[in-house]
Design a protein around this motif. Structure first.
Motif, PDB file in Angstrom:
ATOM      1  N   ALA A 183     -65.142 -70.374 -14.323  1.00  0.00           N
ATOM      2  CA  ALA A 183     -65.325 -68.950 -14.645  1.00  0.00           C
ATOM      3  C   ALA A 183     -65.377 -68.750 -16.153  1.00  0.00           C
ATOM      4  CB  ALA A 183     -64.213 -68.128 -14.017  1.00  0.00           C
ATOM      5  N   GLU A 184     -66.537 -68.993 -16.713  1.00  0.00           N
ATOM      6  CA  GLU A 184     -66.736 -68.779 -18.146  1.00  0.00           C
ATOM      7  C   GLU A 184     -67.276 -67.372 -18.360  1.00  0.00           C
ATOM      8  OE1 GLU A 184     -69.250 -72.021 -19.256  1.00  0.00           O
ATOM      9  OE2 GLU A 184     -67.664 -73.485 -18.973  1.00  0.00           O
ATOM     10  N   SER A 185     -67.373 -66.976 -19.610  1.00  0.00           N
ATOM     11  CA  SER A 185     -67.780 -65.605 -19.907  1.00  0.00           C
ATOM     12  C   SER A 185     -69.161 -65.266 -19.353  1.00  0.00           C
ATOM     13  CB  SER A 185     -67.736 -65.351 -21.412  1.00  0.00           C
ATOM     14  OG  SER A 185     -68.593 -66.252 -22.075  1.00  0.00           O
ATOM     15  N   ASP A 186     -70.105 -66.220 -19.368  1.00  0.00           N
ATOM     16  CA  ASP A 186     -71.423 -65.922 -18.815  1.00  0.00           C
ATOM     17  C   ASP A 186     -71.361 -65.751 -17.297  1.00  0.00           C
ATOM     18  OD1 ASP A 186     -70.887 -68.673 -18.614  1.00  0.00           O
ATOM     19  OD2 ASP A 186     -73.014 -69.208 -18.635  1.00  0.00           O
ATOM     20  N   TRP A 187     -70.453 -66.467 -16.643  1.00  0.00           N
ATOM     21  CA  TRP A 187     -70.250 -66.318 -15.198  1.00  0.00           C
ATOM     22  C   TRP A 187     -69.719 -64.928 -14.891  1.00  0.00           C
ATOM     23  CZ3 TRP A 187     -71.254 -67.884 -10.475  1.00  0.00           C
ATOM     24  CH2 TRP A 187     -70.382 -67.594  -9.435  1.00  0.00           C
ATOM     25  N   LEU A 188     -68.721 -64.510 -15.631  1.00  0.00           N
ATOM     26  CA  LEU A 188     -68.094 -63.206 -15.388  1.00  0.00           C
ATOM     27  C   LEU A 188     -69.012 -62.044 -15.760  1.00  0.00           C
ATOM     28  CD1 LEU A 188     -64.506 -64.078 -16.596  1.00  0.00           C
ATOM     29  CD2 LEU A 188     -65.349 -63.955 -14.247  1.00  0.00           C
ATOM     30  N   ALA A 189     -70.021 -62.298 -16.583  1.00  0.00           N
ATOM     31  CA  ALA A 189     -70.978 -61.256 -16.956  1.00  0.00           C
ATOM     32  C   ALA A 189     -72.010 -60.997 -15.858  1.00  0.00           C
ATOM     33  CB  ALA A 189     -71.690 -61.632 -18.250  1.00  0.00           C
ATOM     34  N   LEU A 190     -72.129 -61.928 -14.911  1.00  0.00           N
ATOM     35  CA  LEU A 190     -73.074 -61.730 -13.810  1.00  0.00           C
ATOM     36  C   LEU A 190     -72.608 -60.593 -12.907  1.00  0.00           C
ATOM     37  CD1 LEU A 190     -73.667 -65.437 -12.685  1.00  0.00           C
ATOM     38  CD2 LEU A 190     -75.283 -63.968 -13.906  1.00  0.00           C
ATOM     39  N   PRO A 191     -73.533 -59.874 -12.287  1.00  0.00           N
ATOM     40  CA  PRO A 191     -73.125 -58.859 -11.305  1.00  0.00           C
ATOM     41  C   PRO A 191     -72.351 -59.527 -10.162  1.00  0.00           C
ATOM     42  CG  PRO A 191     -75.488 -58.723 -11.758  1.00  0.00           C
ATOM     43  CD  PRO A 191     -74.980 -59.958 -12.445  1.00  0.00           C
ATOM     44  N   ALA A 192     -71.429 -58.802  -9.577  1.00  0.00           N
ATOM     45  CA  ALA A 192     -70.575 -59.359  -8.522  1.00  0.00           C
ATOM     46  C   ALA A 192     -71.390 -59.948  -7.378  1.00  0.00           C
ATOM     47  CB  ALA A 192     -69.622 -58.291  -8.007  1.00  0.00           C
ATOM     48  N   GLU A 193     -72.475 -59.259  -6.981  1.00  0.00           N
ATOM     49  CA  GLU A 193     -73.254 -59.780  -5.851  1.00  0.00           C
ATOM     50  C   GLU A 193     -73.900 -61.127  -6.182  1.00  0.00           C
ATOM     51  OE1 GLU A 193     -75.931 -56.579  -7.732  1.00  0.00           O
ATOM     52  OE2 GLU A 193     -73.809 -56.815  -7.275  1.00  0.00           O
ATOM     53  N   ARG A 194     -74.226 -61.346  -7.435  1.00  0.00           N
ATOM     54  CA  ARG A 194     -74.798 -62.637  -7.850  1.00  0.00           C
ATOM     55  C   ARG A 194     -73.730 -63.733  -7.817  1.00  0.00           C
ATOM     56  NH1 ARG A 194     -77.812 -66.466  -8.043  1.00  0.00           N
ATOM     57  NH2 ARG A 194     -78.724 -67.264  -9.933  1.00  0.00           N
ATOM     58  N   ARG A 195     -72.514 -63.389  -8.261  1.00  0.00           N
ATOM     59  CA  ARG A 195     -71.414 -64.365  -8.205  1.00  0.00           C
ATOM     60  C   ARG A 195     -71.088 -64.715  -6.748  1.00  0.00           C
ATOM     61  NH1 ARG A 195     -69.001 -60.621 -11.888  1.00  0.00           N
ATOM     62  NH2 ARG A 195     -67.349 -60.221 -10.365  1.00  0.00           N
TER      63      ARG A 195
END
Length: 187
Positions: free
Chosen positions: A66-78
Motif C-alpha cells: 500500500a504505497e501512496s500511488d496505490w492509495l490514490a487509486l479510486p476504491a473500486e480500482r483497488r
C-alpha cells in the motif's frame, strides 16, 4: 517431516491429474513417499487442503504494498486489483479449484458448506483490508455485504469464463464495482 506447502503442491498436482473427487490423502502420501502421519500433522482432513489453497490466495492478495500511488487509486480500482490478484493466485489450478467447490457443495457436506461461508467472510475481510476500505458501522456492514456478493459472483464467473484471459469476468467485475461506486458503497 514434509512441510505443509509441499503437501499442498502435490495435492494440487494430483488433483489436476485425477480430479479432486478422486484424490485421497493416501494418494498424496504415496506420491511423496511419506506416511499418512506426516500429512495428518498439517491436514486433519481433505478439506483442510482446500482451506490451505485459499489461504495461499489470501496471502498473495495481501502482498500488495500500500504505497501512496496505490492509495490514490479510486476504491473500486483497488478492490478490482485485490480480487483479481486473489484469482490470479488460483489460476494455475482453476479447474481443480472449481472441483474443490463442487466437493464442498455436495449435499452430505453441510459441515463443509458452513466452513465455506466462514472462509468467504475471512477472504472478504482481507479484501477490505488490502483495498484499504475505511467504512464504519452500518456503512461497513452494507459494504461487506456488497463486496461479498461481488466477490462470490465474480469467483463463480471466473471459474466458468472461457474468454481470453477471463476478460468477460474482468469486465463484469468492473461493471459491478462501478455500480457500487455510484451507490457510494466503496469508501
Amino acid at each position: 517431516m514434509t512441510d505443509k506447502s509441499t503437501i499442498l503442491d502435490k495435492a494440487l498436482q494430483l488433483g489436476l491429474e485425477r480430479g479432486w473427487e478422486e484424490l485421497r490423502l493416501h494418494d498424496i502420501a504415496d506420491a511423496l513417499d511419506i506416511p499418512l502421519a506426516d500429512i495428518a500433522q498439517h491436514f486433519s482432513q481433505k478439506d483442510d487442503l482446500v482451506d490451505a489453497w485459499f489461504d495461499r490466495a489470501d496471502q498473495h492478495l495481501l502482498s500488495i504494498k500500500a504505497e501512496s500511488d496505490w492509495l490514490a487509486l479510486p476504491a473500486e480500482r483497488r478492490i478490482e486489483e485485490v480480487i483479481w490478484r486473489w484469482l490470479e493466485a488460483l489460476a494455475p489450478y482453476r479447474r481443480v479449484t472449481g472441483q474443490m467447490l463442487l466437493y464442498k457443495l455436495e449435499p452430505g457436506h453441510i459441515h463443509l458448506q458452513i466452513g465455506g461461508v466462514l472462509r468467504i467472510s475471512r477472504t472478504v475481510q482481507w479484501l477490505m483490508e488490502a483495498a484499504d476500505l475505511k467504512a464504519r458501522h452500518l456503512h461497513r456492514i452494507r459494504q461487506e455485504i456488497a463486496l461479498s456478493t461481488v466477490f462470490v459472483s465474480t469467483f463463480v464467473h471466473w471459474l466458468t469464463d472461457s474468454s481470453v484471459h477471463q476478460q468477460s469476468c474482468r469486465q463484469s467485475l468492473k461493471r459491478k464495482l462501478a455500480v457500487g461506486a455510484k451507490l457510494n458503497i466503496w469508501k
